[in-house]
Design a protein around this motif. Structure first.
Motif: not given
Length: 428
Positions: A408-420
């Motif tokens: 879950s946290s990995a998805a959150l971090i990737v989304a933040a970095s991709e402006d998603e």
């Protein structure tokens, strides 16, 4: 007593439904359901067979949704990407964050094992050599990434081949669109979008029963515990849960703050129901539908990121099953045998655990196979894996919750970095 346990359980279900009508939050009902399940299991020891049916049905429904959710979501993700380069960026970030979770989990396992001198002066006799899970070779692991029979893969819960198959379909559709074949693939794209909407709605319907399922599953699990079997290894079990707590909250909270710049406490509150599902079902793969749904609706992660990272996190990285658990049990064994492990051995353990977590992706029984692989790589007696079996299933609840939290946290971090990431929804 079985029928009395059933009646009491149904009465508790009714109480949870009244809380919902009075406006109690979903998380508070999940927490209360967990506590009530604990009490029910302690009171009706070995008598929750009938009441446990509700939790088993819930878990089966989640498993049934995994494959159709993966197929439709991953195909939709690939088609919706602006370019293959963007998809590659998301993939590399996902691999990086999940690998970091594994390294930090393994490091935590080493620290706790050394600080508490796990296994020192312990009298744990090794049995006669016993048959252990076969460890796949590196070549076999790579080959198994790719689908041979997707029906068989789906039936046996092999997630990675399904993801690869869906990605290939998505790439072909995307290339046809880029070559002016929108008309030919239009009906298929419309079907995928429509079916994805139906599956997502069904996932939301099933996960709405989480408070009741948690009560049933925890009650059944507690009622089945054989305390005499785990007594000699209770210290290992306690340290495992301590590691699960620290990694799920302290380590993960730090990663969210550092890499995503978000308040981790909002994540913990909104992600608790997914943790509870992972804890009670003891299946990272089975938790994928609920995880994806929660990421999109409560944490503000785009469907594109949630549908890609959450499934990958269910079979890759795994700081619980392939991180601190094999590392701690390896140090336990080394101390029992008085092997005098030092700093370089601990570094080797961390590296081996990382390689194993990537090399056993999609293999059923991750914790057992990962531990066997680590023991084999470090020259430790694999018979200890058999000795640890009585507590492994209990430890698996904490390990799985940790794995799910990492995904879950990995998805959150990737989304933040991709402006998603919808930060307003996250902070609401």
């Amino acid at each position: 007593m079985k029928y009395l346990a059933l009646l009491v359980g149904l009465a508790l279900f009714y109480g949870l439904s009244l809380m919902k009508k009075k406006g109690a939050s979903f998380s508070s009902r999940v927490i209360l359901g967990s506590l009530l399940g604990l009490g029910l299991g302690l009171v009706f020891k070995g008598q929750t067979e009938l009441f446990g049916i509700f939790g088993e049905i819930y878990a089966n429904l989640l498993f049934a949704l995994v494959i159709p959710l993966l197929l439709t979501s991953v195909i939709k993700v690939v088609i919706s990407n602006e370019s293959i380069k963007r998809l590659k960026s998301i993939g590399l970030k996902t691999l990086g964050i999940l690998s970091l979770h594994n390294v930090l989990g393994s490091t935590l396992g080493v620290i706790l094992a050394v600080v508490f001198a796990i296994g020192k002066n312990a009298n744990i006799p090794l049995p006669e050599p016993a048959e252990a899970r076969e460890v796949p070779t590196f070549v076999e692991a790579i080959v198994d990434f790719f689908p041979k029979n997707i029906i068989d893969d789906a039936a046996n819960g092999r997630v990675i081949p399904i993801i690869v198959f869906a990605v290939l379909i998505g790439f072909v559709v995307l290339s046809l669109i880029e070559n002016g074949k929108e008309k030919e693939v239009g009906p298929f794209v419309a079907f995928i979008e429509s079916f994805s909407e139906i599956i997502n709605r069904l996932v939301s319907l099933v996960t709405s029963f989480t408070p009741y399922a948690v009560l049933s599953l925890i009650g059944s699990a507690v009622a089945r515990i054989d305390y005499t079997a785990i007594k000699p290894l209770v210290s290992v079990l306690l340290l495992t849960y301590l590691a699960s707590f620290i990694h799920s909250y302290v380590t993960t909270g730090a990663l969210i703050s550092i890499f995503a710049g978000l308040n981790p406490f909002k994540f913990f509150r909104k992600n608790f129901s997914v943790q509870a599902i992972g804890f009670t079902t003891q299946s990272s793969v089975g938790t994928i539908p609920a995880n994806v749904d929660n990421l999109e609706k409560n944490l503000g992660v785009s469907e594109k990121i949630a549908s890609f990272v959450a499934p990958a996190g269910a079979t890759m990285g795994m700081p619980g099953c392939a991180g601190f658990w094999p590392v701690m049990t390896a140090i336990l064994t080394a101390n029992v045998l008085d092997l005098g492990y030092g700093f370089t051995d601990y570094l080797s353990l961390i590296l081996v655990a990382l390689l194993v977590s990537l090399g056993t992706v999609g293999v059923p029984g991750t914790a057992t196979i990962a531990t066997t692989a680590v023991f084999a790589a470090m020259g430790l007696p694999i018979e200890m894996v058999v000795i640890l079996a009585p507590i492994s299933s209990l430890a698996d609840m904490g390990r799985t919750a940790t794995n799910v939290t990492a995904a879950s946290s990995a998805a959150l971090i990737v989304a933040a970095s991709e402006d998603e990431l919808d930060r307003d929804l996250y902070n609401s």
